[in-house]
Write a protein that holds these residues in place. Structure first.
Motif, PDB file in Angstrom:
ATOM      1  N   UNK A 107       2.247  23.433  -3.436  1.00 46.47           N
ATOM      2  CA  UNK A 107       1.722  22.189  -2.883  1.00 46.47           C
ATOM      3  C   UNK A 107       2.348  21.886  -1.543  1.00 46.47           C
ATOM      4  N   UNK A 108       1.916  20.805  -0.921  1.00 51.87           N
ATOM      5  CA  UNK A 108       2.480  20.391   0.372  1.00 51.87           C
ATOM      6  C   UNK A 108       3.880  19.816   0.159  1.00 51.87           C
ATOM      7  N   UNK A 109       4.561  19.572   1.274  1.00 56.12           N
ATOM      8  CA  UNK A 109       5.944  19.107   1.217  1.00 56.12           C
ATOM      9  C   UNK A 109       6.076  17.800   0.441  1.00 56.12           C
ATOM     10  N   UNK A 110       5.247  16.807   0.775  1.00 54.72           N
ATOM     11  CA  UNK A 110       5.351  15.513   0.097  1.00 54.72           C
ATOM     12  C   UNK A 110       4.954  15.639  -1.373  1.00 54.72           C
ATOM     13  N   UNK A 111       3.911  16.405  -1.642  1.00 52.14           N
ATOM     14  CA  UNK A 111       3.458  16.552  -3.032  1.00 52.14           C
ATOM     15  C   UNK A 111       4.561  17.119  -3.902  1.00 52.14           C
ATOM     16  N   UNK A 183      -2.097   8.070  10.135  1.00 49.30           N
ATOM     17  CA  UNK A 183      -1.154   9.141  10.473  1.00 49.30           C
ATOM     18  C   UNK A 183      -1.752  10.181  11.412  1.00 49.30           C
ATOM     19  N   UNK A 184      -3.018   9.962  11.857  1.00 51.09           N
ATOM     20  CA  UNK A 184      -3.646  10.885  12.790  1.00 51.09           C
ATOM     21  C   UNK A 184      -4.113  12.194  12.188  1.00 51.09           C
ATOM     22  N   UNK A 248      -0.398   2.294   2.898  1.00 51.49           N
ATOM     23  CA  UNK A 248      -0.447   0.855   2.685  1.00 51.49           C
ATOM     24  C   UNK A 248       0.942   0.243   2.871  1.00 51.49           C
ATOM     25  N   UNK A 249       1.958   0.920   2.372  1.00 46.74           N
ATOM     26  CA  UNK A 249       3.324   0.416   2.553  1.00 46.74           C
ATOM     27  C   UNK A 249       3.677   0.381   4.033  1.00 46.74           C
ATOM     28  N   UNK A 250       3.228   1.389   4.783  1.00 50.31           N
ATOM     29  CA  UNK A 250       3.487   1.395   6.225  1.00 50.31           C
ATOM     30  C   UNK A 250       2.880   0.168   6.888  1.00 50.31           C
ATOM     31  N   UNK A 251       1.662  -0.176   6.502  1.00 53.39           N
ATOM     32  CA  UNK A 251       1.021  -1.353   7.082  1.00 53.39           C
ATOM     33  C   UNK A 251       1.782  -2.630   6.741  1.00 53.39           C
ATOM     34  N   UNK A 276      11.601   8.880  -0.805  1.00 58.39           N
ATOM     35  CA  UNK A 276      11.181  10.257  -0.535  1.00 58.39           C
ATOM     36  C   UNK A 276      10.347  10.305   0.739  1.00 58.39           C
ATOM     37  N   UNK A 277       9.371   9.393   0.858  1.00 56.68           N
ATOM     38  CA  UNK A 277       8.494   9.378   2.029  1.00 56.68           C
ATOM     39  C   UNK A 277       9.281   9.122   3.307  1.00 56.68           C
ATOM     40  N   UNK A 278      10.278   8.246   3.220  1.00 54.92           N
ATOM     41  CA  UNK A 278      11.101   7.953   4.400  1.00 54.92           C
ATOM     42  C   UNK A 278      11.951   9.163   4.780  1.00 54.92           C
ATOM     43  N   UNK A 279      12.567   9.780   3.786  1.00 51.48           N
ATOM     44  CA  UNK A 279      13.435  10.930   4.057  1.00 51.48           C
ATOM     45  C   UNK A 279      12.663  12.078   4.696  1.00 51.48           C
ATOM     46  N   UNK A 280      11.396  12.245   4.309  1.00 49.73           N
ATOM     47  CA  UNK A 280      10.590  13.357   4.826  1.00 49.73           C
ATOM     48  C   UNK A 280       9.852  12.993   6.111  1.00 49.73           C
ATOM     49  N   UNK A 281       9.960  11.733   6.540  1.00 48.28           N
ATOM     50  CA  UNK A 281       9.352  11.332   7.795  1.00 48.28           C
ATOM     51  C   UNK A 281       7.917  10.861   7.692  1.00 48.28           C
ATOM     52  N   UNK A 282       7.397  10.693   6.476  1.00 50.37           N
ATOM     53  CA  UNK A 282       6.025  10.212   6.317  1.00 50.37           C
ATOM     54  C   UNK A 282       5.944   8.688   6.407  1.00 50.37           C
TER      55      UNK A 282
END
Length: 559
Positions: A107-111, A183-184, A248-251, A276-282
């Motif tokens: 899977x992808x990094x975040x997954x 996120x573009x 949604x959390x980013x918003x 996790x999302x913060x540590x990975x830069x998402x």
């Protein structure tokens, strides 16, 4: 269009050089998505998720895909490919790995980061994992997997094109075509077109929004609605969302920074996933906005980011609505923002939570009265674009309830797809010489997780639980002399969950005694048969006199 078959035989042996596809969850429901691909004696699994229970599943924690059709072939599985990190696609992974913990997970990094704590919780420490990115091609046994970027309500989502000598199957996972994503990262339609030019033999497409006309609203469009909620709120704001909805959390974080508020996460999964999302830069956290304590600032300067947007009984927001949360007590004037859509089947639970919040004096903002959420799934217009771009030979709608699958199939037919297959869980689709057809079905049902029990709870057990909750319970104890065949005690009748006092059964006791004495005089000594006599007599009385159908537990003891 190939319509659903009510009765299908067991599938025949897979012809040499053919590709077999079958879903063990996700067709006919929104959740527990799991699709199995078979070629050359090897299996590739795409996703392994859970379904969350509703009021028809009392006491159940999770519902899993049914692994039985592949249980004796675990050694043939070359990998589990995960399209993205939502629970309905990854939640069942540890339960499958408990049966064979050497299956590689791709899977992808975040997954994979979101899967990791689940594996630790189940003490699965040695599971091989392989991180992939869009554009990468990975060989997994006889399956060549190319990963394609797709836009969804969680970052790092992927479609997967699976190539075998039998042909190419393109599985979208969950996706939409947001042209201005936060996120573009857009759905890679160029890759879809390239695959289509080369030839897609079987297209498996997300059906969740297939019955919604037009195009899904961009995530960016809800930012003004969230900003408006922050602007007019002069007390605490509680925002409830999926614990994995990073966008949604980013918003919410950006709105909090703009309005001078602090944000605290509430709910274990929210805390874990956002770290996790913060540590990975998402997740980009503005300086000084996120705090550890819910009282780190005055109420008019605080935002609580909470789980529980689907009315889950044990989630943080539900406990707030019940006034049973240990840390958060709502005050009149607080604002609660439900930043999510309703998953089919959860409507009643969500509206109960809204009622509870309103009763406590909170102002509740939700999708029904403001544009505070958009779907993560492609609507009909986007699906039409995909069909016209890919031009597949065969289409198999996936991920949705029956009406969604039918709507998706109709869209494919309108664009000229020559062969559309509507399948349910367990249905077997074989791709032979470029043509796909339904050839049989595996017996495939729900597998319930109930505490530490997995698969031990049956539909019959759930029926008993529903009867107990809705109709009540009656017990009747009778003691007979095994030598003389006489009743020496009872029947003693007690009821629970009925409005009537136990004295209401006084009139039926003589009839139970007569029925038992008649059976005993005829030589009946088997306690099971005697218990059936008690059950039938009491059941008839309860239905006629009380207009109820309670659970009846007769106990006949020998002295």
């Amino acid at each position: 269009m190939s319509h659903l078959h009510l009765e299908l035989p067991a599938p025949p042996p897979l012809p040499e050089g053919a590709l077999r596809v079958f879903a063990l969850g996700g067709l006919g429901e929104v959740g527990r998505n799991m699709t199995v691909f078979e070629y050359g004696g090897k299996l590739l699994i795409v996703d392994c998720g859970v379904l969350f229970p509703d009021e028809h599943h009392p006491g159940v924690d999770l519902i899993l895909p049914d692994f039985e059709p592949i249980r004796d072939r675990l050694d043939d599985i070359v990998a589990i490919v995960l399209t993205h990190g939502h629970e309905d696609h990854i939640g069942g992974v540890p339960y499958l790995l408990r049966e064979r913990d050497t299956i590689p997970v791709v899977g992808s990094e975040l997954t994979l980061a979101l899967v990791a704590p689940k594996l630790r919780e189940h003490k699965l420490k040695e599971v091989p994992k392989h991180t992939v990115t869009e554009g990468e091609v990975l060989e997994l046994g006889p399956f060549s997997c190319e990963f394609v970027a797709v836009n969804h309500s969680i970052p790092d989502a992927l479609a997967v094109a699976i190539t075998t000598p039998a042909g190419v199957a393109l599985h979208t996972g969950d996706f939409k075509m947001d042209q201005l994503p936060l996120d573009g990262r857009i759905t890679d339609l160029r890759a879809f077109a390239r695959l289509g030019e080369a030839g897609v033999d079987l297209f498996l497409t997300d059906s969740t929004n297939a019955d919604v006309p037009g195009f899904t609203t961009p995530e960016r469009d809800i930012t003004p609605a969230i900003d408006a909620v922050f602007a007019r709120s002069n007390q605490r704001i509680i925002v409830a969302s999926f614990a994995s909805h990073v966008h949604r959390v980013q918003q919410v974080l950006d709105a909090a920074a703009k309005h001078g508020r602090k944000v605290a996460y509430v709910g274990r999964s929210m805390v874990r996933n956002m770290q996790i999302a913060r540590d990975l830069g998402y997740l980009k956290v503005p300086d000084g906005v996120v705090v550890d304590r819910i009282d780190a600032a005055p109420p008019h300067k605080m935002v609580l980011m909470s789980t529980g947007s689907q009315g889950e009984p044990m989630a943080a927001l539900s406990r707030m609505a019940n006034n049973s949360h240990q840390q958060v007590q709502l005050e009149p004037g607080d604002t609660v923002l439900l930043a999510s859509s309703l998953i089919p089947g959860n409507e009643n639970a969500v509206y109960r939570v809204i009622d509870g919040l309103t009763k406590l004096g909170a102002t509740v903002v939700h999708k029904g009265n403001a544009l505070v959420h958009v779907s993560g799934h492609a609507s009909a217009g986007e699906l039409l674009y995909c069909y016209n771009i890919v031009k597949p030979s065969n289409v198999m709608p996936v991920h949705g309830e029956i009406r969604h699958l039918h709507a998706n199939g109709a869209l494919a037919t309108k664009t000229g797809v020559p062969n559309v297959l509507l399948a349910e869980d367990g249905y077997v689709v074989d791709l032979v010489d470029g043509h796909a057809s339904i050839t049989g079905a595996f017996d495939c049902g729900y597998v319930y997780v109930d505490g530490s029990s997995v698969g031990d709870i049956s539909d019959s057990d759930l029926k008993d639980r529903r009867v107990l909750g809705e109709e009540g319970f009656i017990s009747a104890v009778v003691v007979i002399d095994s030598t003389t065949g006489k009743i020496v005690s009872g029947p003693e009748i007690h009821a629970r969950g009925l409005a009537e006092d136990d004295s209401v059964f006084d009139s039926i006791v003589p009839k139970i005694v007569r029925s038992l004495e008649d059976a005993l005089s005829e030589g009946t000594r088997d306690t099971r048969q005697l218990q059936q006599i008690v059950r039938r007599t009491l059941g008839s009385f309860a239905g006629r006199k009380l207009r109820r159908r309670p659970m009846i537990l007769p106990i006949v003891l020998e002295a």
